[in-house]
Design a protein around this motif. Structure first.
Motif, PDB file in Angstrom:
ATOM      1  N   GLY A  55       0.812  -1.220   0.000  1.00 21.04           N
ATOM      2  CA  GLY A  55       0.000   0.000   0.000  1.00 21.04           C
ATOM      3  C   GLY A  55       0.837   1.258   0.000  1.00 21.04           C
ATOM      4  N   LYS A  56       2.087   1.155   0.440  1.00 21.30           N
ATOM      5  CA  LYS A  56       2.978   2.312   0.460  1.00 21.30           C
ATOM      6  C   LYS A  56       3.445   2.687  -0.936  1.00 21.30           C
ATOM      7  CE  LYS A  56       4.889   1.783   5.088  1.00 21.30           C
ATOM      8  NZ  LYS A  56       4.043   0.755   5.637  1.00 21.30           N
ATOM      9  N   LYS A  57       3.234   1.795  -1.896  1.00 24.60           N
ATOM     10  CA  LYS A  57       3.679   2.047  -3.254  1.00 24.60           C
ATOM     11  C   LYS A  57       2.805   3.062  -3.981  1.00 24.60           C
ATOM     12  CE  LYS A  57       5.952  -2.359  -4.205  1.00 24.60           C
ATOM     13  NZ  LYS A  57       7.128  -1.974  -4.992  1.00 24.60           N
ATOM     14  N   SER A  58       1.655   3.333  -3.445  1.00 21.10           N
ATOM     15  CA  SER A  58       0.774   4.281  -4.109  1.00 21.10           C
ATOM     16  C   SER A  58       1.253   5.715  -3.870  1.00 21.10           C
ATOM     17  CB  SER A  58      -0.651   4.123  -3.590  1.00 21.10           C
ATOM     18  OG  SER A  58      -0.692   4.401  -2.219  1.00 21.10           O
ATOM     19  N   GLY A  59       0.814   6.613  -4.716  1.00 23.44           N
ATOM     20  CA  GLY A  59       1.207   8.011  -4.565  1.00 23.44           C
ATOM     21  C   GLY A  59       2.232   8.400  -5.597  1.00 23.44           C
ATOM     22  N   LYS A  60       3.304   9.026  -5.151  1.00 20.00           N
ATOM     23  CA  LYS A  60       4.318   9.501  -6.075  1.00 20.00           C
ATOM     24  C   LYS A  60       5.008   8.335  -6.745  1.00 20.00           C
ATOM     25  CE  LYS A  60       5.336  13.139  -2.864  1.00 20.00           C
ATOM     26  NZ  LYS A  60       6.308  13.494  -1.830  1.00 20.00           N
ATOM     27  N   LYS A  61       5.288   8.507  -8.007  1.00 22.54           N
ATOM     28  CA  LYS A  61       6.058   7.488  -8.706  1.00 22.54           C
ATOM     29  C   LYS A  61       7.350   8.085  -9.212  1.00 22.54           C
ATOM     30  CE  LYS A  61       3.239   8.168 -12.814  1.00 22.54           C
ATOM     31  NZ  LYS A  61       2.371   7.528 -13.776  1.00 22.54           N
ATOM     32  N   ASN A  62       8.389   7.320  -9.123  1.00 19.87           N
ATOM     33  CA  ASN A  62       9.692   7.782  -9.559  1.00 19.87           C
ATOM     34  C   ASN A  62       9.982   7.394 -10.996  1.00 19.87           C
ATOM     35  OD1 ASN A  62      10.435   8.955  -7.100  1.00 19.87           O
ATOM     36  ND2 ASN A  62      10.969   6.966  -6.265  1.00 19.87           N
ATOM     37  N   PHE A  63       9.502   6.234 -11.384  1.00 18.67           N
ATOM     38  CA  PHE A  63       9.805   5.751 -12.721  1.00 18.67           C
ATOM     39  C   PHE A  63       8.564   5.778 -13.602  1.00 18.67           C
ATOM     40  CE2 PHE A  63      13.095   3.785 -10.115  1.00 18.67           C
ATOM     41  CZ  PHE A  63      14.216   4.118 -10.855  1.00 18.67           C
ATOM     42  N   ILE A  64       8.720   6.326 -14.774  1.00 16.43           N
ATOM     43  CA  ILE A  64       7.664   6.260 -15.779  1.00 16.43           C
ATOM     44  C   ILE A  64       8.223   5.559 -17.008  1.00 16.43           C
ATOM     45  CG2 ILE A  64       6.428   8.293 -14.969  1.00 16.43           C
ATOM     46  CD1 ILE A  64       7.751   9.806 -17.329  1.00 16.43           C
ATOM     47  N   GLY A  95      11.114   2.197 -23.822  1.00 16.11           N
ATOM     48  CA  GLY A  95       9.791   1.662 -23.554  1.00 16.11           C
ATOM     49  C   GLY A  95       9.656   0.979 -22.204  1.00 16.11           C
ATOM     50  N   LYS A  96      10.746   0.866 -21.486  1.00 15.83           N
ATOM     51  CA  LYS A  96      10.672   0.237 -20.171  1.00 15.83           C
ATOM     52  C   LYS A  96      10.259   1.261 -19.118  1.00 15.83           C
ATOM     53  CE  LYS A  96      14.304  -2.985 -21.306  1.00 15.83           C
ATOM     54  NZ  LYS A  96      15.742  -3.247 -21.215  1.00 15.83           N
ATOM     55  N   PRO A  97       9.591   0.820 -18.070  1.00 13.47           N
ATOM     56  CA  PRO A  97       9.234   1.760 -16.998  1.00 13.47           C
ATOM     57  C   PRO A  97      10.443   2.048 -16.129  1.00 13.47           C
ATOM     58  CG  PRO A  97       8.395  -0.415 -16.496  1.00 13.47           C
ATOM     59  CD  PRO A  97       9.025  -0.517 -17.843  1.00 13.47           C
ATOM     60  N   ALA A  98      11.453   2.657 -16.723  1.00 11.63           N
ATOM     61  CA  ALA A  98      12.721   2.854 -16.028  1.00 11.63           C
ATOM     62  C   ALA A  98      13.194   4.299 -16.097  1.00 11.63           C
ATOM     63  CB  ALA A  98      13.788   1.932 -16.619  1.00 11.63           C
ATOM     64  N   TYR A  99      12.348   5.182 -16.626  1.00 14.89           N
ATOM     65  CA  TYR A  99      12.726   6.591 -16.702  1.00 14.89           C
ATOM     66  C   TYR A  99      12.437   7.267 -15.375  1.00 14.89           C
ATOM     67  CZ  TYR A  99      13.195  11.323 -18.502  1.00 14.89           C
ATOM     68  OH  TYR A  99      13.589  12.609 -18.707  1.00 14.89           O
ATOM     69  N   LYS A 150      15.184  12.451 -11.499  1.00 15.05           N
ATOM     70  CA  LYS A 150      16.545  12.473 -12.032  1.00 15.05           C
ATOM     71  C   LYS A 150      16.566  12.789 -13.517  1.00 15.05           C
ATOM     72  CE  LYS A 150      18.400   9.032  -8.836  1.00 15.05           C
ATOM     73  NZ  LYS A 150      18.918   7.656  -8.772  1.00 15.05           N
ATOM     74  N   LYS A 151      15.409  12.598 -14.176  1.00 10.69           N
ATOM     75  CA  LYS A 151      15.264  12.847 -15.606  1.00 10.69           C
ATOM     76  C   LYS A 151      16.247  12.024 -16.434  1.00 10.69           C
ATOM     77  CE  LYS A 151      12.990  17.301 -15.728  1.00 10.69           C
ATOM     78  NZ  LYS A 151      12.464  17.196 -14.366  1.00 10.69           N
ATOM     79  N   LYS A 152      16.334  10.752 -16.085  1.00  3.82           N
ATOM     80  CA  LYS A 152      17.131   9.847 -16.908  1.00  3.82           C
ATOM     81  C   LYS A 152      16.610   8.432 -16.745  1.00  3.82           C
ATOM     82  CE  LYS A 152      20.742   9.725 -13.412  1.00  3.82           C
ATOM     83  NZ  LYS A 152      22.120  10.126 -13.119  1.00  3.82           N
ATOM     84  N   CYS A 153      16.882   7.650 -17.759  1.00  7.80           N
ATOM     85  CA  CYS A 153      16.408   6.278 -17.751  1.00  7.80           C
ATOM     86  C   CYS A 153      17.507   5.369 -17.222  1.00  7.80           C
ATOM     87  CB  CYS A 153      16.023   5.863 -19.159  1.00  7.80           C
ATOM     88  SG  CYS A 153      15.513   4.151 -19.266  1.00  7.80           S
ATOM     89  N   SER A 154      17.129   4.500 -16.314  1.00  8.84           N
ATOM     90  CA  SER A 154      18.119   3.594 -15.735  1.00  8.84           C
ATOM     91  C   SER A 154      18.367   2.383 -16.621  1.00  8.84           C
ATOM     92  CB  SER A 154      17.663   3.138 -14.354  1.00  8.84           C
ATOM     93  OG  SER A 154      16.423   2.489 -14.451  1.00  8.84           O
ATOM     94  N   ALA A 155      17.540   2.202 -17.635  1.00  4.04           N
ATOM     95  CA  ALA A 155      17.704   1.030 -18.492  1.00  4.04           C
ATOM     96  C   ALA A 155      18.518   1.355 -19.742  1.00  4.04           C
ATOM     97  CB  ALA A 155      16.346   0.469 -18.889  1.00  4.04           C
ATOM     98  N   CYS A 156      18.237   2.504 -20.380  1.00  2.00           N
ATOM     99  CA  CYS A 156      18.916   2.815 -21.631  1.00  2.00           C
ATOM    100  C   CYS A 156      19.758   4.086 -21.531  1.00  2.00           C
ATOM    101  CB  CYS A 156      17.907   2.937 -22.768  1.00  2.00           C
ATOM    102  SG  CYS A 156      16.880   4.404 -22.703  1.00  2.00           S
ATOM    103  N   GLY A 157      19.664   4.806 -20.425  1.00  2.00           N
ATOM    104  CA  GLY A 157      20.474   5.999 -20.256  1.00  2.00           C
ATOM    105  C   GLY A 157      19.907   7.223 -20.934  1.00  2.00           C
ATOM    106  N   PHE A 158      18.628   7.190 -21.263  1.00  2.00           N
ATOM    107  CA  PHE A 158      17.984   8.322 -21.918  1.00  2.00           C
ATOM    108  C   PHE A 158      17.939   9.507 -20.953  1.00  2.00           C
ATOM    109  CE2 PHE A 158      14.010  10.579 -23.074  1.00  2.00           C
ATOM    110  CZ  PHE A 158      14.429  11.032 -24.308  1.00  2.00           C
ATOM    111  N   GLY A 159      18.392  10.661 -21.407  1.00  2.00           N
ATOM    112  CA  GLY A 159      18.498  11.823 -20.545  1.00  2.00           C
ATOM    113  C   GLY A 159      19.877  11.953 -19.936  1.00  2.00           C
TER     114      GLY A 159
END
Ligand SMILES: [Zn+2]
Length: 64
Positions: free
Chosen positions: A9-18, A24-28, A32-41
């Protein structure tokens, strides 16, 4: 602090990754304005490391 379903239930609210618009991965990361999967940003190139496995068509075939 308990693990398991009650703490989900604590996962609801603010999200860090979009969803990243490059990989296309939910890793942006939004803040931080960067993707942890592909380095976008972070880097114009794709974030890629030689120690990363599970890449297709990079396996070495034995010649015989
Ligand atoms: Zn990405």
């Amino acid at each position: 602090m308990t693990k398991g379903t009650p703490s989900q239930g604590k996962k609801s609210g603010k999200k860090n990754f979009i969803r990243c618009r490059r990989c296309g991965k939910p890793a942006y990361h939004v803040r931080k304005k960067k993707c942890s999967a592909c380095g976008f940003g972070k880097t114009p190139r794709m974030r890629k490391y030689s120690w990363q496995k599970k890449t297709k068509k990079t396996y070495t075939t034995k010649l015989r």
